[in-house]
Structure formats: C-alpha cells, structure tokens
Design a protein around this motif. Structure first.
Motif, PDB file in Angstrom:
ATOM      1  N   GLY A 345       0.803  -1.219   0.000  1.00 45.69           N
ATOM      2  CA  GLY A 345       0.000   0.000   0.000  1.00 45.69           C
ATOM      3  C   GLY A 345       0.831   1.261   0.000  1.00 45.69           C
ATOM      4  N   LEU A 346       0.178   2.353  -0.358  1.00 43.22           N
ATOM      5  CA  LEU A 346       0.781   3.679  -0.301  1.00 43.22           C
ATOM      6  C   LEU A 346      -0.272   4.638   0.232  1.00 43.22           C
ATOM      7  N   ASN A 347       0.065   5.323   1.297  1.00 40.93           N
ATOM      8  CA  ASN A 347      -0.858   6.260   1.939  1.00 40.93           C
ATOM      9  C   ASN A 347      -0.409   7.688   1.699  1.00 40.93           C
ATOM     10  N   TYR A 348      -1.388   8.569   1.547  1.00 43.24           N
ATOM     11  CA  TYR A 348      -1.102  10.005   1.518  1.00 43.24           C
ATOM     12  C   TYR A 348      -1.765  10.630   2.745  1.00 43.24           C
ATOM     13  N   LEU A 349      -0.963  11.331   3.547  1.00 45.20           N
ATOM     14  CA  LEU A 349      -1.453  11.909   4.795  1.00 45.20           C
ATOM     15  C   LEU A 349      -1.740  13.391   4.605  1.00 45.20           C
ATOM     16  N   PHE A 350      -3.021  13.739   4.480  1.00 47.59           N
ATOM     17  CA  PHE A 350      -3.403  15.148   4.494  1.00 47.59           C
ATOM     18  C   PHE A 350      -3.102  15.741   5.871  1.00 47.59           C
ATOM     19  N   ALA A 351      -3.274  14.907   6.889  1.00 52.73           N
ATOM     20  CA  ALA A 351      -2.929  15.217   8.281  1.00 52.73           C
ATOM     21  C   ALA A 351      -2.756  13.873   8.968  1.00 52.73           C
ATOM     22  N   ASN A 352      -2.276  13.883  10.228  1.00 48.46           N
ATOM     23  CA  ASN A 352      -2.079  12.615  10.932  1.00 48.46           C
ATOM     24  C   ASN A 352      -3.375  11.845  11.111  1.00 48.46           C
ATOM     25  N   ASN A 353      -4.509  12.542  11.100  1.00 47.28           N
ATOM     26  CA  ASN A 353      -5.805  11.889  11.301  1.00 47.28           C
ATOM     27  C   ASN A 353      -6.682  11.907  10.052  1.00 47.28           C
ATOM     28  N   LEU A 354      -6.118  12.252   8.888  1.00 47.03           N
ATOM     29  CA  LEU A 354      -6.869  12.257   7.626  1.00 47.03           C
ATOM     30  C   LEU A 354      -5.985  11.616   6.564  1.00 47.03           C
ATOM     31  N   ILE A 355      -6.344  10.393   6.149  1.00 48.37           N
ATOM     32  CA  ILE A 355      -5.445   9.567   5.348  1.00 48.37           C
ATOM     33  C   ILE A 355      -6.190   8.991   4.151  1.00 48.37           C
ATOM     34  N   ALA A 356      -5.550   9.084   2.974  1.00 48.50           N
ATOM     35  CA  ALA A 356      -6.021   8.400   1.773  1.00 48.50           C
ATOM     36  C   ALA A 356      -5.118   7.194   1.549  1.00 48.50           C
ATOM     37  N   LYS A 357      -5.730   6.005   1.406  1.00 46.41           N
ATOM     38  CA  LYS A 357      -4.963   4.767   1.296  1.00 46.41           C
ATOM     39  C   LYS A 357      -5.231   4.091  -0.055  1.00 46.41           C
ATOM     40  N   PHE A 358      -4.162   3.551  -0.636  1.00 49.94           N
ATOM     41  CA  PHE A 358      -4.260   2.792  -1.879  1.00 49.94           C
ATOM     42  C   PHE A 358      -3.457   1.510  -1.686  1.00 49.94           C
ATOM     43  N   ALA A 359      -4.038   0.367  -2.070  1.00 45.77           N
ATOM     44  CA  ALA A 359      -3.356  -0.901  -1.812  1.00 45.77           C
ATOM     45  C   ALA A 359      -3.730  -1.948  -2.852  1.00 45.77           C
ATOM     46  N   TYR A 360      -2.811  -2.913  -3.024  1.00 44.82           N
ATOM     47  CA  TYR A 360      -3.082  -4.103  -3.829  1.00 44.82           C
ATOM     48  C   TYR A 360      -2.880  -5.318  -2.945  1.00 44.82           C
ATOM     49  N   GLU A 361      -3.860  -6.221  -2.926  1.00 48.91           N
ATOM     50  CA  GLU A 361      -3.803  -7.426  -2.117  1.00 48.91           C
ATOM     51  C   GLU A 361      -3.737  -8.649  -3.019  1.00 48.91           C
ATOM     52  N   ASN A 362      -2.807  -9.539  -2.724  1.00 49.38           N
ATOM     53  CA  ASN A 362      -2.643 -10.779  -3.465  1.00 49.38           C
ATOM     54  C   ASN A 362      -2.894 -11.933  -2.511  1.00 49.38           C
ATOM     55  N   ASP A 363      -3.993 -12.669  -2.735  1.00 45.57           N
ATOM     56  CA  ASP A 363      -4.383 -13.765  -1.846  1.00 45.57           C
ATOM     57  C   ASP A 363      -4.045 -15.111  -2.467  1.00 45.57           C
ATOM     58  N   THR A 364      -3.662 -16.059  -1.622  1.00 44.26           N
ATOM     59  CA  THR A 364      -3.493 -17.447  -2.024  1.00 44.26           C
ATOM     60  C   THR A 364      -4.336 -18.291  -1.078  1.00 44.26           C
ATOM     61  N   ASN A 365      -5.361 -18.929  -1.597  1.00 42.74           N
ATOM     62  CA  ASN A 365      -6.288 -19.712  -0.771  1.00 42.74           C
ATOM     63  C   ASN A 365      -6.305 -21.149  -1.249  1.00 42.74           C
ATOM     64  N   ASN A 366      -6.024 -22.076  -0.361  1.00 40.94           N
ATOM     65  CA  ASN A 366      -6.250 -23.482  -0.687  1.00 40.94           C
ATOM     66  C   ASN A 366      -7.756 -23.732  -0.746  1.00 40.94           C
ATOM     67  N   ASN A 367      -8.192 -24.453  -1.733  1.00 46.89           N
ATOM     68  CA  ASN A 367      -9.596 -24.872  -1.891  1.00 46.89           C
ATOM     69  C   ASN A 367     -10.541 -23.725  -2.263  1.00 46.89           C
ATOM     70  N   ILE A 368     -10.033 -22.511  -2.391  1.00 48.80           N
ATOM     71  CA  ILE A 368     -10.881 -21.378  -2.742  1.00 48.80           C
ATOM     72  C   ILE A 368     -10.197 -20.607  -3.860  1.00 48.80           C
ATOM     73  N   ASP A 369     -10.965 -20.066  -4.794  1.00 55.45           N
ATOM     74  CA  ASP A 369     -10.385 -19.305  -5.896  1.00 55.45           C
ATOM     75  C   ASP A 369      -9.615 -18.102  -5.381  1.00 55.45           C
ATOM     76  N   ASN A 370      -8.554 -17.733  -6.125  1.00 59.81           N
ATOM     77  CA  ASN A 370      -7.813 -16.533  -5.760  1.00 59.81           C
ATOM     78  C   ASN A 370      -8.724 -15.326  -5.817  1.00 59.81           C
ATOM     79  N   ALA A 371      -8.444 -14.353  -4.963  1.00 55.70           N
ATOM     80  CA  ALA A 371      -9.289 -13.154  -4.898  1.00 55.70           C
ATOM     81  C   ALA A 371      -8.387 -11.930  -4.725  1.00 55.70           C
ATOM     82  N   ASN A 372      -7.601 -11.633  -5.747  1.00 54.64           N
ATOM     83  CA  ASN A 372      -6.729 -10.464  -5.687  1.00 54.64           C
ATOM     84  C   ASN A 372      -7.564  -9.217  -5.980  1.00 54.64           C
ATOM     85  N   ARG A 373      -7.121  -8.084  -5.435  1.00 51.42           N
ATOM     86  CA  ARG A 373      -7.951  -6.885  -5.569  1.00 51.42           C
ATOM     87  C   ARG A 373      -7.140  -5.617  -5.355  1.00 51.42           C
TER      88      ARG A 373
END
Length: 382
Positions: A345-373
C-alpha cells in the motif's frame, strides 16, 4: 416640660431602634439565604467541573476492484466514540458503529461500552463490554484511521482467529517503573464464546461479547506487555474456559460445552516514522465425544507482520504486510484451509488523522479461488 420632651424623644428613639433592628434582622436573614444559595451553586459548579465529556471517533469510505469482478464503492462506516470522566474516580467509554450493507440498509452495532472505576494510580476496574485483551490488533489498531491498510489482516476480522470483544470485568493498569522498564497488564473474566455456524454456513468461533454464557464456564484471561525501550512493546496474552456448542442438536445440557483456549503474542515498534508490527494469535476448540454432530474440535490461527515508513517531506507512507490464516474447516468439512495474503500500500497523509490509502492485495487460498484486488480508502479520526 423637659421631662415630657425627653420621654417623647426616648420613646421615638426606641421605636426607631426597634424598626431598624427588625430591618436588620430581615437583611441578615436575606443575606444568609443568599449565602446558602451561593454555596449550593458553588457545590453544583464544583461537581460539574469534575465532569468531562468528549465526542471522538472515526469514519471511512471504501472502494474495491477485484480481479475478474466488478469495481464498487464497497463500504461506508461511521463510528462515534463517547467519553465521560468524573474526576480521577470514574471513566466511561463507548463506541457505536454505523455501516451500510449491500442492500442499502443501515447496520448498527455496539462495538464496546464499559465503565472504569480507578482504584489507585496503577489499577482500574473495568465493567461492561470491552475489546478483547487477547492480542494487540483488535483492541488497539482496528479503527480505520489507525490501521495502515484499507483492510484487516486475514484472520483478524470478525469470525476469524482473533477474539473480538468480551462482556465481563477486567483489572487494567500499569506497574511502577523498574529502572527504565515499563509494563502494563490486563486480567479479566468474561462470558463464554460460542462454537457453531455463521450465516454463510462456515464453522466459526463466535468470540464477540455476549450477555449469556449459555451455561458454559466463563473465560478467564490476561495480557502482560513490556516496554523495554521507547516506542517498543512486547505482549503475551491468553485465556481458558469453555465454549457453548451451537453445533449440538440433542437438546440436552450434558454435551453442549467444549473446552476453549486462546493465546496471542504481539510486537510493535515505532520510531522516527518507522512502524513495525507483528502478531500471532490462535483459538482452540476441544473435542466433544458426546456431540450429536460430526464436527470435531480444531485450532484457528492467524499471523501478520507489517512494516510502514512515513516520509514526512512528501506526506507519503509506503506499507507492506504479510498475513496468514488457517481455519480447520472448509464447507463444514474438517479438511483445513490456509489463506495467505501479501498487501502493498501507499498512503497520503493530508494530516495525521486524515489519510487516503491505496493498496493491492494478493491472496493465495487453498480450496478457494484466488481473490486479488485493488483497494482504496479515505479514513479520518476526530
């Protein structure tokens, strides 16, 4: 003649003095009444001055774009937190959560609500519903404006491996410093969790706070944490008791309980923009030979490690997290399921208590389809 005049004068003076005396008595009585009113007002004001109220909380707005799926604005959460304190004697804290579900309905939940009586400088007695002291993430890091990524680590959300909340009583506090070494502790007793099926059919340990144990033995637990150096904490926690067995179908009270235990180890370090966190946690359900279902016991485990670094000159914060979750059941079968995830992820901090977050998640699941997002979130605390 002079005697008559003197007599009249004395009589007049006496009458005047009597009238003045009556007026003085009335004035004094009024003054005493005013003083009493002022003293009452002063007492009320002093009592009010010992009372303090604060409204805090957080809110977040989410977007998700899964691989092979539809991109959606996936979450709206508003969580006001109420604080009340009376001098150094008593404190109340409560959090409500308002969320919108997929059908546009507002879902309301009481995340926690507990009062604390301060017994001395090192101990407070907390009573009510409180976030589970077993582990670190759930009780201290789960609010969206504190969590560094738009999602929780796998296994640390509701119905995962980490207990979420308790209804009971806890002793909390810090111990006197030993040299430069500081430490804090929690010892608690709470109602039992439940073992059974979630709404989607998955087999789970429902370790959210409830006002009934269903007859099962209550949970006894504790957490102890050391602060060896500034910005670092190392904690160990655990609990033992029974779980009410919702999978039982016999209707008898002899076989509706199973042995239950939980434990956790956590680490955190924060210094000059560097933030490192790691935690391992597990919950275990024992066997029940009298149960009328085929479900056995099992162990639910979760682990995550995360590193983030805040670049103050750019208001940016890159984040990397690895998490791992094991559930002994898949589709009600005791075949085991392991889910691993890497999130960048990469966050942009407008202030310490105001944050915009962007992330990529890569999942590996046995018995379940991958669900990257891809995920995005705007979160703020107030």
């Amino acid at each position: 003649m002079n005697k008559i005049i003197l007599s009249i004068g004395l009589s007049s003076l006496l009458t005047t003095m009597l009238v003045a005396s009556e007026k003085d008595d009335a004035i004094i009585a009024q003054l005493l009444q005013d003083v009493a009113v002022l003293n009452s007002m002063k007492a009320d004001l002093e009592g009010n001055a010992m009372s303090g109220f604060q409204l805090a909380g957080y809110a977040s707005f989410d977007f998700v774009a899964p691989d092979g799926g539809d991109a959606e604005f996936s979450g709206v959460k508003f969580a006001p937190i109420f604080h009340y304190q009376y001098g150094d004697i008593f404190q109340f804290e409560g959090e409500l959560e308002f969320e919108i579900d997929a059908n546009g309905e507002t879902v309301t939940a009481l995340e926690y609500a507990a009062g604390t009586i301060f017994l001395n400088d090192y101990m407070g007695l907390q009573i009510g519903q409180f976030m589970s002291p077993i582990g670190q993430f759930v009780q201290n890091i789960h609010p969206s404006w504190i969590n560094k990524l738009p999602s929780t680590p796998v296994g640390f959300g509701h119905d995962g491996a980490a207990p979420t909340s308790n209804v009971g009583m806890a002793l909390r506090g810090g111990l006197p410093k030993m040299g430069n070494l500081r430490s804090n502790y929690v010892v608690f007793v709470a109602n039992a969790p439940r073992y059974g099926k979630a709404a989607d059919g998955d087999i789970i340990i429902d370790a959210t706070g409830k006002t009934s144990s269903g007859g099962a033995s209550q949970l006894l637990g504790a957490r102890y944490a050391l602060n060896p150096i500034g910005g670092m904490e190392i904690g160990i926690s655990g609990g033992v008791g029974e779980a009410f067995d919702d999978t039982n179908t016999s209707g008898t009270s002899a076989n509706v309980f199973r042995d239950y235990s939980a434990m956790g180890v956590d680490f955190m370090y924060n210094n000059n923009g560097l933030d490192i966190k790691a935690e391992y946690i597990q919950q275990k359900i024992g066997e029940n030979s009298l149960a009328t279902t085929s479900l056995k016991g099992g162990t639910w485990t979760a682990f995550y490690a995360q590193v983030a670094y805040q670049i103050n000159s750019l208001n940016l914060e890159p984040v990397l997290r690895y998490s791992d979750y094991e559930n002994p059941y898949v589709n009600n079968e005791n075949i085991g399921n392991r889910k691993q995830q890497i999130a960048v992820g990469l966050n942009y901090l407008f202030a310490n208590n105001l944050i915009a977050k962007f992330a990529y998640e890569n999942d590996t699941n046995n018995n379940i389809d991958n669900a990257n997002r891809v995920r995005a979130q705007l979160a703020f605390g107030f």
